[in-house]
Design a protein around this motif. Structure first.
Motif, PDB file in Angstrom:
ATOM      1  N   VAL A   1       0.775  -0.892   0.011  1.00 39.78           N
ATOM      2  CA  VAL A   1       0.132  -0.294   0.088  1.00 39.78           C
ATOM      3  C   VAL A   1       0.925   1.426   0.028  1.00 39.78           C
ATOM      4  N   THR A   2       0.361   2.122  -0.480  1.00 38.01           N
ATOM      5  CA  THR A   2       1.170   3.554  -0.607  1.00 38.01           C
ATOM      6  C   THR A   2       0.339   4.311  -0.673  1.00 38.01           C
ATOM      7  N   VAL A   3      -1.192   4.183  -1.441  1.00 39.63           N
ATOM      8  CA  VAL A   3      -2.004   5.436  -0.572  1.00 39.63           C
ATOM      9  C   VAL A   3      -2.901   4.224  -0.535  1.00 39.63           C
ATOM     10  N   ALA A   4      -4.227   4.770   0.692  1.00 38.61           N
ATOM     11  CA  ALA A   4      -5.379   4.535   1.268  1.00 38.61           C
ATOM     12  C   ALA A   4      -6.453   4.962   1.486  1.00 38.61           C
ATOM     13  N   CYS A   5      -7.548   5.308   1.563  1.00 42.40           N
ATOM     14  CA  CYS A   5      -8.865   5.004   1.844  1.00 42.40           C
ATOM     15  C   CYS A   5      -9.903   4.701   2.312  1.00 42.40           C
ATOM     16  N   TRP A   6     -10.248   5.041   3.343  1.00 44.38           N
ATOM     17  CA  TRP A   6     -11.428   4.135   4.192  1.00 44.38           C
ATOM     18  C   TRP A   6     -13.054   4.896   4.236  1.00 44.38           C
ATOM     19  N   ARG A   7     -14.170   4.963   3.858  1.00 46.38           N
ATOM     20  CA  ARG A   7     -14.985   5.169   4.189  1.00 46.38           C
ATOM     21  C   ARG A   7     -15.943   4.331   5.167  1.00 46.38           C
ATOM     22  N   LEU A   8     -16.863   4.517   5.977  1.00 45.56           N
ATOM     23  CA  LEU A   8     -18.085   3.425   6.244  1.00 45.56           C
ATOM     24  C   LEU A   8     -19.269   3.864   5.831  1.00 45.56           C
ATOM     25  N   HIS A   9     -20.032   3.001   6.202  1.00 41.48           N
ATOM     26  CA  HIS A   9     -21.833   3.518   5.359  1.00 41.48           C
ATOM     27  C   HIS A   9     -22.412   4.528   6.060  1.00 41.48           C
ATOM     28  N   ASP A  10     -22.083   5.448   6.918  1.00 41.93           N
ATOM     29  CA  ASP A  10     -22.767   5.866   7.760  1.00 41.93           C
ATOM     30  C   ASP A  10     -22.291   7.444   7.033  1.00 41.93           C
ATOM     31  N   ASP A  11     -21.365   7.248   6.757  1.00 39.54           N
ATOM     32  CA  ASP A  11     -19.952   8.542   6.826  1.00 39.54           C
ATOM     33  C   ASP A  11     -20.306   9.275   5.003  1.00 39.54           C
ATOM     34  N   GLU A  12     -20.594  10.249   4.558  1.00 36.48           N
ATOM     35  CA  GLU A  12     -20.882  11.029   3.661  1.00 36.48           C
ATOM     36  C   GLU A  12     -19.172  11.762   2.880  1.00 36.48           C
ATOM     37  N   ASP A  13     -18.413  11.006   3.140  1.00 33.23           N
ATOM     38  CA  ASP A  13     -17.006  11.021   2.928  1.00 33.23           C
ATOM     39  C   ASP A  13     -15.832  10.264   2.961  1.00 33.23           C
ATOM     40  N   TRP A  14     -14.665  10.181   2.563  1.00 36.04           N
ATOM     41  CA  TRP A  14     -13.946   9.203   2.299  1.00 36.04           C
ATOM     42  C   TRP A  14     -12.719   9.896   3.219  1.00 36.04           C
ATOM     43  N   HIS A  15     -12.384   8.637   3.760  1.00 32.93           N
ATOM     44  CA  HIS A  15     -11.109   9.366   4.742  1.00 32.93           C
ATOM     45  C   HIS A  15      -9.620   9.051   4.440  1.00 32.93           C
ATOM     46  N   PRO A  16      -8.236   9.891   3.899  1.00 27.55           N
ATOM     47  CA  PRO A  16      -7.682   9.272   3.854  1.00 27.55           C
ATOM     48  C   PRO A  16      -6.215   9.030   4.736  1.00 27.55           C
ATOM     49  N   VAL A  17      -5.419   7.859   5.119  1.00 25.20           N
ATOM     50  CA  VAL A  17      -4.989   7.595   5.770  1.00 25.20           C
ATOM     51  C   VAL A  17      -3.249   7.609   6.226  1.00 25.20           C
ATOM     52  N   GLN A  18      -2.676   8.847   6.663  1.00 21.29           N
ATOM     53  CA  GLN A  18      -1.496   8.531   7.073  1.00 21.29           C
ATOM     54  C   GLN A  18      -0.922   7.122   6.557  1.00 21.29           C
ATOM     55  N   LEU A  19       0.324   6.688   6.204  1.00 22.12           N
ATOM     56  CA  LEU A  19       0.752   5.576   5.815  1.00 22.12           C
ATOM     57  C   LEU A  19       2.878   6.031   6.730  1.00 22.12           C
ATOM     58  N   ARG A  20       3.270   6.812   6.288  1.00 16.69           N
ATOM     59  CA  ARG A  20       4.277   7.507   7.825  1.00 16.69           C
ATOM     60  C   ARG A  20       4.244   9.157   8.047  1.00 16.69           C
ATOM     61  N   SER A  21       5.339   9.208   8.325  1.00 15.08           N
ATOM     62  CA  SER A  21       5.407  10.626   9.470  1.00 15.08           C
ATOM     63  C   SER A  21       6.819  11.568   8.207  1.00 15.08           C
ATOM     64  N   SER A  22       7.639  10.152   8.074  1.00 12.98           N
ATOM     65  CA  SER A  22       8.788  11.622   7.244  1.00 12.98           C
ATOM     66  C   SER A  22       9.151  12.028   6.210  1.00 12.98           C
ATOM     67  N   VAL A  23       8.394  12.026   5.336  1.00 20.32           N
ATOM     68  CA  VAL A  23       7.977  11.777   3.870  1.00 20.32           C
ATOM     69  C   VAL A  23       7.484  13.825   3.537  1.00 20.32           C
ATOM     70  N   ALA A  24       8.040  13.471   2.475  1.00 20.91           N
ATOM     71  CA  ALA A  24       7.308  15.575   2.378  1.00 20.91           C
ATOM     72  C   ALA A  24       6.346  15.243   1.926  1.00 20.91           C
ATOM     73  N   ALA A  25       4.470  15.859   1.945  1.00 14.25           N
ATOM     74  CA  ALA A  25       2.844  16.088   1.888  1.00 14.25           C
ATOM     75  C   ALA A  25       3.206  15.714   0.835  1.00 14.25           C
ATOM     76  N   ASP A  26       3.906  16.092  -0.620  1.00 12.96           N
ATOM     77  CA  ASP A  26       4.019  16.195  -2.309  1.00 12.96           C
ATOM     78  C   ASP A  26       4.460  14.532  -3.019  1.00 12.96           C
ATOM     79  N   THR A  27       4.662  13.665  -1.626  1.00 12.84           N
ATOM     80  CA  THR A  27       5.464  12.331  -2.133  1.00 12.84           C
ATOM     81  C   THR A  27       4.679  12.019  -2.982  1.00 12.84           C
TER      82      THR A  27
END
Length: 237
Positions: free
Chosen positions: A137-163
């Motif tokens: 996995v290099t990118v991931a999102c999740w969404r529960l059935h009662d959500d209105e939006d997708w939620h992005p996942v942060q996989l690492r803390s030590s990389v630039a946001a635009d990696t």
């Protein structure tokens, strides 16, 4: 009302710590049912054009597990995505094998699985989507059935946001239009396809013998019966 920072209508700019690519992906993804329908159409088009299941790029398995459905893409070059639909919600992960976000490049240093809702963690930790014990996995999102939006996942803390994480191209066919996918099929399979026929399948309209033969003269409707049932494509076959 205070909007979650990944909402489409939230102010520009990702929240601190979240990767830009995953945030943009979460903002532009349609609802899960739209994605599931699109995945079914992509899988049936591949089933029509490619007889060997192991050579197909897209697939949907409604029998993946009890009460779970798996849609997937594997381009045969190490890049893939999967979307697991469960009674609780949907887990979407992508893997760009050349991305610096790959755990082989620099092992994920966050317990990102802990940030995934409990009911979706088994899907996020699925062993089928690991390699040498590392999550593919290099990118991931999740969404529960009662959500209105997708939620992005942060996989690492030590990389630039635009990696680069593959989010800008891995899901192109899930997000694309009929004409662009028809052009892709023509390029890959070196055949001419009518975008109207491609649109017919992507819209999940009933298949016909004539349509199947137009897309692939070597395939018949009866050849697709098992694939259509497994994929969950609606309508008579």
């Amino acid at each position: 009302m205070r909007w979650p920072p990944w909402r489409r209508d939230a102010p520009a700019g990702p929240p601190a710590g979240l990767p830009d690519g995953a945030v943009r992906l979460a903002r532009r993804l349609p609802d899960p049912e739209t994605l599931r329908a699109r995945a079914r159409g992509l899988a049936v088009l591949d089933a029509v054009l490619i007889e060997d299941p192991d050579s197909r790029t897209f697939d949907v398995d409604t029998r993946w597990a009890a009460d779970e459905e798996l849609a997937s893409m594997d381009d045969g070059s190490g890049n893939a995505w999967s979307m697991t639909s469960t009674p609780a919600g949907v887990w979407l992960r992508g893997f760009d094998h050349e991305s610096p976000m790959s755990p082989w490049g620099d092992e994920h240093d966050l317990d990102w699985l802990a940030a995934v809702p409990g009911p979706l963690r088994p899907a996020a930790a699925e062993p089928a989507f690991t390699g040498d014990g590392l999550p593919l996995v290099t990118v991931a999102c999740w969404r529960l059935h009662d959500d209105e939006d997708w939620h992005p996942v942060q996989l690492r803390s030590s990389v630039a946001a635009d990696t680069p994480d593959g989010s800008d191209w891995l899901f192109a066919e899930l997000e694309g239009d009929d004409a662009s996918h028809a052009a892709r099929l023509e390029e890959i399979h070196e055949v001419e396809v009518d975008p109207r026929d491609v649109g017919h399948v992507l819209a999940l309209r009933p298949l016909s013998e004539e349509l199947v033969r137009r897309l692939n003269p070597d395939r018949r409707l009866v050849d697709l019966a098992e694939d259509v049932a497994r994929i969950g494509y609606p309508g008579p076959t």
